[in-house]
Write a protein that holds these residues in place. Structure first.
Motif, mmCIF file in Angstrom:
data_model
loop_
_atom_site.group_PDB
_atom_site.id
_atom_site.type_symbol
_atom_site.label_atom_id
_atom_site.label_comp_id
_atom_site.label_asym_id
_atom_site.label_seq_id
_atom_site.Cartn_x
_atom_site.Cartn_y
_atom_site.Cartn_z
ATOM 1 N N ALA A 1 -4.823 3.989 -6.876
ATOM 2 C CA ALA A 1 -3.926 4.824 -6.699
ATOM 3 C C ALA A 1 -3.082 4.469 -5.635
ATOM 4 O O ALA A 1 -1.706 4.925 -5.480
ATOM 5 C CB ALA A 1 -4.440 6.306 -6.352
ATOM 6 N N ALA A 2 -3.333 3.486 -4.800
ATOM 7 C CA ALA A 2 -2.783 2.975 -3.512
ATOM 8 C C ALA A 2 -1.820 1.825 -4.044
ATOM 9 O O ALA A 2 -1.221 1.153 -3.195
ATOM 10 C CB ALA A 2 -3.726 2.636 -2.474
ATOM 11 N N ASN A 3 -2.048 1.400 -5.241
ATOM 12 C CA ASN A 3 -1.331 0.311 -5.643
ATOM 13 C C ASN A 3 -1.779 -1.010 -5.010
ATOM 14 O O ASN A 3 -0.786 -1.879 -4.941
ATOM 15 C CB ASN A 3 0.224 0.540 -5.594
ATOM 16 C CG ASN A 3 1.010 -0.507 -6.478
ATOM 17 O OD1 ASN A 3 0.823 -0.605 -7.487
ATOM 18 N ND2 ASN A 3 2.177 -0.662 -5.725
ATOM 19 N N ILE A 4 -3.011 -1.081 -4.839
ATOM 20 C CA ILE A 4 -3.332 -2.449 -4.113
ATOM 21 C C ILE A 4 -4.360 -3.316 -4.916
ATOM 22 O O ILE A 4 -4.881 -4.181 -4.313
ATOM 23 C CB ILE A 4 -4.113 -2.301 -2.699
ATOM 24 C CG1 ILE A 4 -5.188 -1.163 -2.620
ATOM 25 C CG2 ILE A 4 -2.948 -1.640 -1.894
ATOM 26 C CD1 ILE A 4 -5.741 -1.074 -1.330
ATOM 27 N N ARG B 1 -9.832 4.657 6.481
ATOM 28 C CA ARG B 1 -8.780 4.286 7.606
ATOM 29 C C ARG B 1 -7.387 4.867 6.865
ATOM 30 O O ARG B 1 -6.684 5.513 7.702
ATOM 31 C CB ARG B 1 -8.997 3.169 8.076
ATOM 32 C CG ARG B 1 -7.986 2.939 9.384
ATOM 33 C CD ARG B 1 -8.189 1.535 9.826
ATOM 34 N NE ARG B 1 -7.454 1.006 11.105
ATOM 35 C CZ ARG B 1 -7.191 -0.050 11.548
ATOM 36 N NH1 ARG B 1 -7.737 -1.097 10.737
ATOM 37 N NH2 ARG B 1 -6.643 -0.218 12.643
ATOM 38 N N TYR B 2 -7.145 4.497 5.960
ATOM 39 C CA TYR B 2 -5.822 4.718 5.255
ATOM 40 C C TYR B 2 -5.687 5.897 4.478
ATOM 41 O O TYR B 2 -4.628 6.584 4.624
ATOM 42 C CB TYR B 2 -5.196 3.438 4.657
ATOM 43 C CG TYR B 2 -4.986 2.384 5.481
ATOM 44 C CD1 TYR B 2 -3.735 2.131 6.258
ATOM 45 C CD2 TYR B 2 -5.879 1.543 5.709
ATOM 46 C CE1 TYR B 2 -3.624 1.333 7.185
ATOM 47 C CE2 TYR B 2 -5.678 0.227 6.630
ATOM 48 C CZ TYR B 2 -4.361 0.217 7.505
ATOM 49 O OH TYR B 2 -4.463 -0.755 8.258
ATOM 50 N N ASP C 1 0.824 -1.091 0.092
ATOM 51 C CA ASP C 1 0.047 0.037 -0.111
ATOM 52 C C ASP C 1 1.077 1.299 0.054
ATOM 53 O O ASP C 1 1.712 1.580 1.011
ATOM 54 C CB ASP C 1 -0.737 0.126 1.295
ATOM 55 C CG ASP C 1 -1.960 0.911 1.126
ATOM 56 O OD1 ASP C 1 -1.675 2.104 0.598
ATOM 57 O OD2 ASP C 1 -3.057 0.894 1.717
ATOM 58 N N LEU C 2 1.000 2.066 -0.993
ATOM 59 C CA LEU C 2 1.470 3.561 -1.155
ATOM 60 C C LEU C 2 1.409 4.176 -0.001
ATOM 61 O O LEU C 2 2.109 5.114 0.248
ATOM 62 C CB LEU C 2 1.459 3.951 -2.644
ATOM 63 C CG LEU C 2 2.050 3.057 -3.773
ATOM 64 C CD1 LEU C 2 1.884 3.732 -5.127
ATOM 65 C CD2 LEU C 2 3.267 2.679 -3.657
ATOM 66 N N ARG C 3 -0.050 4.210 0.294
ATOM 67 C CA ARG C 3 -0.346 5.003 1.553
ATOM 68 C C ARG C 3 0.621 4.916 2.588
ATOM 69 O O ARG C 3 0.785 6.007 3.342
ATOM 70 C CB ARG C 3 -1.842 5.026 1.713
ATOM 71 C CG ARG C 3 -2.639 5.704 0.637
ATOM 72 C CD ARG C 3 -3.940 5.223 0.670
ATOM 73 N NE ARG C 3 -4.520 3.571 0.798
ATOM 74 C CZ ARG C 3 -5.501 3.179 0.850
ATOM 75 N NH1 ARG C 3 -6.716 3.758 0.727
ATOM 76 N NH2 ARG C 3 -5.663 1.750 0.883
#
Length: 459
Positions: free
Chosen positions: A380-383, A404-405, A306-308
């Motif tokens: 966008a979060a790469n998941i 949450r993230y 997760d990029l976040r």
């Protein structure tokens, strides 16, 4: 930002003053803080400009306490402070503590938003009672002020929740009644909608006064873009009111774009003294015992890659550790979102609007649209895209997880509010095992407010 605004006392501080002339206006000694009388009739453009700049400054004063306290109660984060254990013991409700009127440092979550509201009311009164603005310009300035008012009122509503809140504070000596939550939210909707209407009657070009770079550099310097910001705030309010169709319509009329940056949005600005630094900035790997740290449960529940997580959390070389009431608390990760202590802070972003859209569509049964909005954030979060069940409950679970993230430690406290909205403020969703804490539903009504009502009854 130059602090140029009126200091008008709020309800929670009324009874703390012994002066018999508390409500009397005095001749100003500080040109940056003029008396109300000097701007209430035929104010100059410069005076109204100063009031609007002051409104922007007041608009950001909630950030530290609301983000830290609401975030701690929702276990997004811990604000660890070895010098005063009450930042942990009181805010986390350690060892059975409750959210009482004596709770440490919670009053700014109540007072500071009302200070901003009073500033906005002064802006509106000043611009309406002067001949130095055209009618269109008056509408634009008033609409902007009401938009900020709605945002600030909503902070109080989320903190006080079932206690209710006052909306009418136009006369500090005769404030309106405490309204139940649903009625208060309805009144906030009225205010934000009035702001939108007035902005719509404010012309089609640039906003008539200067705004800081938090607005202008992010594309919110025209009447049209400020209306989009207004609708973004209306969308947040709509999901709190469970007005799902209203939320969809508000997002569609906001600055949200299905293809634009998820980080788009207006921001609070900060600077070196005499301005103030970004209150959420902490020096990376600083050898301190005062630090906002990521709650361990947030790290435990992440999705690999997760990029976040990578972009928001910094793994420290040495944890920040404190002990409160005999309970050790340790944070291995800190916030890494802000490169400088003068970095701006977005107060509502396109990523939140995407998840508001997803939630509203899921509640309306429009599962395809809900999944599309979810995937906008997941991609966008790469998941990867969503592969779970296409039921309302499953989608809501997914949306709350993504919020949450995506919205971690945004200047609001989304996690605590989200779990309460869905009746999930329980040990299954709020991990209090490490801090031996309490799960708060709301903050206490300030004692000064209680005293004020008692005083009115006997006056």
């Amino acid at each position: 930002m130059k602090k140029t605004f009126l200091y008008i006392p709020l309800l929670a501080g009324l009874l703390l003053t012994n002066s018999c002339s508390f409500f009397e206006l005095e001749a100003p000694n500080d040109p940056n803080n003029p008396s109300l009388g000097s701007v209430s009739q035929n104010a100059s453009r410069t005076q109204v400009q100063n009031l609007v700049t002051g409104l922007e400054s007041r608009h950001r004063d909630y950030v530290f306490n609301v983000t830290m306290l609401f975030g701690a109660m929702g276990r997004e984060l811990w604000y660890l402070n070895a010098s005063d254990p009450r930042w942990q013991t009181d805010w986390l409700g350690m060892n059975g503590r409750t959210a009482t009127v004596n709770m440490f440092q919670y009053l700014p979550t109540y007072q500071n938003p009302y200070f901003a509201v009073r500033q906005a009311l002064t802006v509106i009164e000043s611009v309406r009672n002067t001949n130095t603005f055209t009618e269109q310009e008056k509408n634009a300035v008033s609409g902007f002020a009401k938009t900020i008012m709605a945002y600030q009122y909503l902070i109080v509503a989320m903190g006080q929740y079932e206690n209710g809140m006052r909306i009418d504070i136009s006369d500090p000596q005769n404030p309106g009644p405490v309204l139940p939550l649903n009625e208060a939210l309805t009144q906030i909707k009225r205010i934000v909608d009035e702001g939108n209407t007035e902005l719509g009657n404010g012309g089609t070009g640039a906003f008539p006064l200067r705004l800081t770079s938090g607005f202008t550099a992010n594309g919110f310097n025209t009447i049209a873009s400020l209306r989009q910001m207004n609708r973004a705030i209306a969308a947040r309010l709509a999901v709190y009111r469970q007005d799902w169709q209203g939320a969809v319509e508000a997002v569609n009329n906001s600055f949200y774009s299905a293809t634009g940056s998820l980080d788009a949005g207006p921001a609070h600005t900060y600077g070196a003294p005499p301005d103030t630094f970004n209150p959420l900035f902490f020096v990376p790997n600083a050898n301190v015992t005062t630090m906002m740290v990521v709650h361990p449960s947030v790290l435990r529940d992440t999705i690999p890659g997760d990029l976040r997580v990578r972009n928001k959390f910094l793994r420290r070389t040495t944890p920040v550790s404190v002990t409160s009431d005999g309970t050790p608390l340790s944070g291995q990760y800190q916030d890494r979102r802000f490169p400088l202590n003068t970095s701006e802070l977005k107060f509502i972003r396109s990523e939140e609007l995407a998840l508001i859209l997803a939630e509203a569509q899921a509640q309306l049964g429009n599962t395809e649209a809900a999944v599309a909005a979810i995937n906008r954030v997941r991609t966008a979060a790469n998941i990867g895209t969503y592969t779970g069940a296409i039921t309302r409950d499953a989608l809501i679970n997914e949306i709350l997880f993504q919020r949450r993230y995506s919205l971690w430690a945004e200047p609001w406290g989304h996690r605590w509010i989200d779990l309460r909205r869905y009746n999930r403020l329980n040990a299954e969703n709020v991990d209090v095992t490490l801090d031996r804490g309490t799960i708060f539903r709301q903050l206490a009504r300030p004692q000064a407010e209680i005293n004020w009502d008692d005083y009115i009854k006997t006056r």
